[in-house]
Design a protein around this motif. Structure first.
Motif, short mmCIF file in Angstrom:
data_model
loop_
_atom_site.label_atom_id
_atom_site.label_comp_id
_atom_site.label_asym_id
_atom_site.label_seq_id
_atom_site.Cartn_x
_atom_site.Cartn_y
_atom_site.Cartn_z
N ARG A 122 1.08 -1.15 0.00
CA ARG A 122 0.00 -0.08 0.15
C ARG A 122 0.95 1.28 0.00
O ARG A 122 1.73 1.34 0.75
CB ARG A 122 -0.75 0.09 1.31
CG ARG A 122 -1.95 0.97 1.39
CD ARG A 122 -2.98 0.95 2.55
NE ARG A 122 -3.49 2.23 2.68
CZ ARG A 122 -4.34 2.63 2.16
NH1 ARG A 122 -5.04 1.84 1.15
NH2 ARG A 122 -4.89 3.89 2.19
N HIS A 196 5.77 6.28 -0.15
CA HIS A 196 5.47 6.21 1.18
C HIS A 196 4.91 4.83 1.03
O HIS A 196 3.66 4.75 0.57
CB HIS A 196 4.83 6.89 1.95
CG HIS A 196 5.34 8.53 1.82
ND1 HIS A 196 6.44 8.73 2.61
CD2 HIS A 196 5.07 9.77 1.22
CE1 HIS A 196 6.87 10.37 2.20
NE2 HIS A 196 6.02 10.90 1.45
N ASN A 198 3.90 0.81 2.66
CA ASN A 198 3.96 -0.19 3.85
C ASN A 198 3.76 -1.66 2.93
O ASN A 198 2.84 -1.99 2.32
CB ASN A 198 2.83 0.05 4.46
CG ASN A 198 2.92 1.05 5.25
OD1 ASN A 198 3.95 1.72 5.50
ND2 ASN A 198 1.83 1.40 6.01
C1 LIG Z 1 2.07 2.66 6.96
O1 LIG Z 1 1.65 2.03 8.19
C2 LIG Z 1 1.78 3.40 9.24
C3 LIG Z 1 1.86 2.70 10.74
O2 LIG Z 1 0.81 2.10 10.54
C4 LIG Z 1 0.89 4.32 9.04
O3 LIG Z 1 0.92 5.55 9.84
C5 LIG Z 1 0.82 4.91 7.27
O4 LIG Z 1 -0.34 5.70 7.04
C6 LIG Z 1 0.70 3.70 6.62
N1 LIG Z 1 0.96 4.22 5.18
C7 LIG Z 1 0.55 3.86 4.18
C8 LIG Z 1 0.94 4.44 2.77
O5 LIG Z 1 -0.70 2.92 4.18
#
Ligand SMILES: *[C@@H]1O[C@H](CO)[C@@H](O)[C@H](O)[C@H]1NC(C)=O
Ligand SMILES: *[C@@H]1O[C@H](CO)[C@@H](O)[C@H](O)[C@H]1NC(C)=O
Ligand SMILES: *[C@@H]1O[C@H](CO)[C@@H](O)[C@H](O)[C@H]1NC(C)=O
Ligand SMILES: *[C@@H]1O[C@H](CO)[C@@H](O)[C@H](O)[C@H]1NC(C)=O
Ligand SMILES: *[C@@H]1O[C@H](CO)[C@@H](O)[C@H](O)[C@H]1NC(C)=O
Length: 613
Positions: A122, A196, A198
């Motif tokens: 994501r 960015h 995850n």
């Molecule tokens: C990735 O995970 C972090 C911690 O849960 C969260 O704050 C952030 O929004 C997430 N980023 C994405 C792109 O989903």
């Protein structure tokens, strides 16, 4: 050159006189510059309804949701890696240590306890950025090859969920391993987008574990090892390049499948548009797989178009088929275990027929091990890999009018036996047959069409003393049609430049054997078009639309989706999971009784009849 989806833009930037208003280069233009996109974006109609300010646009690739088998529990979700990819080009991959999540240990810790594993990527990005290719590896085994979405000034967000259950042995391996992500991004004053991202693993469990031929016991990477300043893939730059790894196969292997990942970049990003065989090596490409130099399998790729390809608007917000989750391809190597199981190291290599720079290729060797012996023995019975047949016909009707047709065929077949303690003597046969036809046509110098279809058949049949132990056949068809031309011309430099792309991924798969019978049919069809209005040589407006129909019918369920977009807005979207009458889900009762022994021959014969008719 940047290791990204786009690279060719550097070349086009030199050709395009950039300052606004833009000028339209002659067809077929395969890349727009960032300033051209920005200029067109300024003329884009607002999506219905207009979005609130600062809300990122969601992009998506149409795919079916991953449902755990009945009786599963979970998910247990673990964030494996979180990173902001700024200036990462030519740096080492971003890594995170991996060990099996505690919930997997709680479920018994064995790979067979996993009923479904889903890897989720994501990411968000805002600003200006190109589409970047990236890979995710676990212990050198590639789990995902993907392309990023191109951002907008107010941001985009997208996610990819991939079924990674076949890597269960790796996910459950008790020794620690390394998760690596390489996404070569460049950030400067003009290209401001930082990705960015995850990476999350979702696990579902079954209780008790299912018997039968599940995912491989061991997966051996055929890729480059860390540390390095790039992805773990091999880079192939031309027709002569062969990239390989040497490996010794575990002595008790009884089945081997090589999974191949690939993507093409730079001069070969749009390989199917080279009609002329003397320009860009013509429009045919294939990846060949070699053992000690002998071709044992081939991949005729599905033509994935990355998110910035041809016109980025074509893929907003519905991304191109395969762009967020590039397909991988399986080559059955069981018949060749006679070569591989001699206790020596062997070279497993990749080449790309007619390649230009550059391709990223690597592989995962999935191995099943005989639980009741330390060593199996194997021999090859037959092997036939005649040379590729390829012909180009040329017709030229004066300057600006050209027609090329390229056809190609290939077949590969092999048979071999493996003597095991657990299953006795098994015999495996493997067949691949391919055909390809591509036409490239230019008319009056203002209209260009590409029309290509790749058809691929593969079949594997494994028998033992009591009949068919395992059998799978797949038929795939990958049609691609691209049109670019000037319509509604009112004067020499006032017209509408129309670009349309039709892309299809069609696949029929049936498998039969003692673990059960299943069939899967997928028809995924996408039509996109973009119009750019040009007045006195300047682009003054743009509009675009897309429609996609996804039909999946299988013994494990069905999924249909019909979605259409105009500009950035989704204008209609219908999805359901109810199987139509007469779909293969009618056979669900058989598949559900996975533990019951099927009359192997009958089930296999039914499967074969369905595919070969
Ligand atoms: C990735 O995970 C972090 C911690 O849960 C969260 O704050 C952030 O929004 C997430 N980023 C994405 C792109 O989903
Ligand atoms: C983990 O174990 C597997 C199989 O036993 C082996 O192939 C792999 O190299 C090991 N990985 C590490 C990081 O030690
Ligand atoms: C593309 O070519 C195939 C034959 O290979 C033909 O059947 C099909 O109609 C063509 N498609 C278009 C849109 O012209
Ligand atoms: C071309 O002009 C006709 C008539 O004005 C219009 O209906 C059509 O949408 C136009 N086509 C494009 C691609 O702009
Ligand atoms: C338009 O293009 C044609 C063909 O290239 C040329 O003969 C003609 O002079 C051009 N007309 C104008 C007004 O430039």
């Amino acid at each position: 050159m940047a290791e990204s989806c786009y690279v060719r833009v550097l070349f086009l930037l030199l050709l395009v006189v950039t300052p606004l208003p833009i000028s339209i280069a002659s067809p077929l233009k395969l890349r727009l510059s960032a300033s051209e996109v920005a200029a067109l974006e300024a003329h884009a109609p607002p999506p219905p309804p207009p979005p609130p300010p600062d809300t990122p646009t969601t992009y998506f690739e149409v795919d079916r949701p991953h449902r755990p088998p009945p009786g599963s529990f979970g998910p247990c979700s673990t964030l494996l890696l979180s990173h902001s990819f700024g200036f990462t080009y030519t740096l080492p991959p971003v890594t995170a240590p991996y060990s099996p999540p505690p919930c997997l240990a709680a479920a018994g810790g064995r790979a067979s306890a996993i009923s479904l594993a889903v890897l989720e990527w994501r990411a968000t990005c805002r600003g200006v950025q190109f589409d970047r290719i990236f890979g995710v590896w676990l212990g050198g085994v590639e789990l995902l090859r993907s392309c990023t979405a191109e951002p907008r000034p107010k941001g985009v967000v997208w996610s990819v969920s991939k079924d990674v259950t076949k890597y269960a042995s790796l996910l459950a391996a008790r020794n620690s391993s390394t998760l690596a992500v390489y996404l070569g991004n460049l950030v400067n004053d003009q290209y401001t987008g930082v990705y960015h991202a995850n990476v999350t693993l979702h696990l579902y469990f079954r209780h008790p574990p299912q018997p039968g031929l599940g995912p491989a016991d061991v997966i051996v990477p055929i890729s480059q090892s860390l540390p390095l300043n790039s992805g773990q893939w091999f880079q192939i730059n031309n027709n002569e390049d062969v990239e390989s790894a040497s490996l010794a196969v575990p002595a008790n292997a009884y089945r081997a499948v090589l999974e191949v990942y690939l993507s093409y970049h730079g001069s070969d990003e749009f390989w199917y548009t080279y009609g002329n065989p003397f320009n860009g090596n013509g429009p045919f490409r294939e990846v060949t797989v070699r053992i000690d130099g002998d071709v044992v399998g081939a991949v005729w790729p599905f033509p994935v178009i990355y998110t910035g390809g041809i016109s980025p608007f074509l893929w907003r917000p519905i991304s191109g088929i395969g762009s967020f989750n590039l397909p991988s391809y399986d080559i059955e190597l069981t018949p060749f275990l006679g070569w591989l199981l001699d206790g020596e190291e062997h070279e497993l290599g990749f080449a790309v027929t007619d390649a230009q720079d550059f391709w990223y290729v690597d592989g995962n060797l999935h191995l099943w091990l005989d639980p009741r012996s330390a060593a199996t023995t194997a021999g090859i019975i037959s092997y036939d890999a005649p040379p590729l047949e390829k012909v180009t016909a040329v017709a030229s009707r004066g300057p600006g009018n050209e027609y090329y047709q390229t056809t190609a065929f290939r077949s590969i077949s092999a048979a071999g036996w493996v003597q095991t303690s657990s299953y006795g003597k098994i015999t495996a046969t493997w067949t691949q047959r391919f055909s390809f036809v591509n036409t490239n046509q230019v008319r009056e110098d203002t209209e260009k069409t590409v029309n290509q279809t790749t058809d691929a058949y593969s079949g594997v049949h494994v028998t033992d003393h009591s009949g068919v132990a395992y059998s799978q056949e797949a038929e795939q068809s990958f049609p691609l049609y691209i049109y670019q031309g000037q319509v509604n011309q009112t004067s020499n430099d006032s017209f509408t430049e129309e670009t349309s792309v039709q892309l299809r991924f069609e696949e029929e798969r049936v498998a039969a054997g003692r673990p059960g019978f299943w069939s899967r049919s997928l028809s995924n069809a996408q039509d996109s078009a973009v119009d750019v209005r040009v007045q006195e040589g300047d682009a003054v407006g743009t509009s675009w639309r897309a429609a996609q129909t996804y039909r999946y019918e299988a013994t494990d369920g069905c999924y249909y989706r019909d979605v259409a977009s105009q500009g950035y807005g989704v204008v209609s979207d219908h999805a359901d999971e109810v199987c139509a009458k007469g779909s293969p889900a009618a056979g669900r009762a058989i598949a559900g009784g996975a533990a019951t022994e099927l009359g192997g021959d009958a089930a296999a014969a039914a499967g074969v009849a369905r595919l070969s008719s």
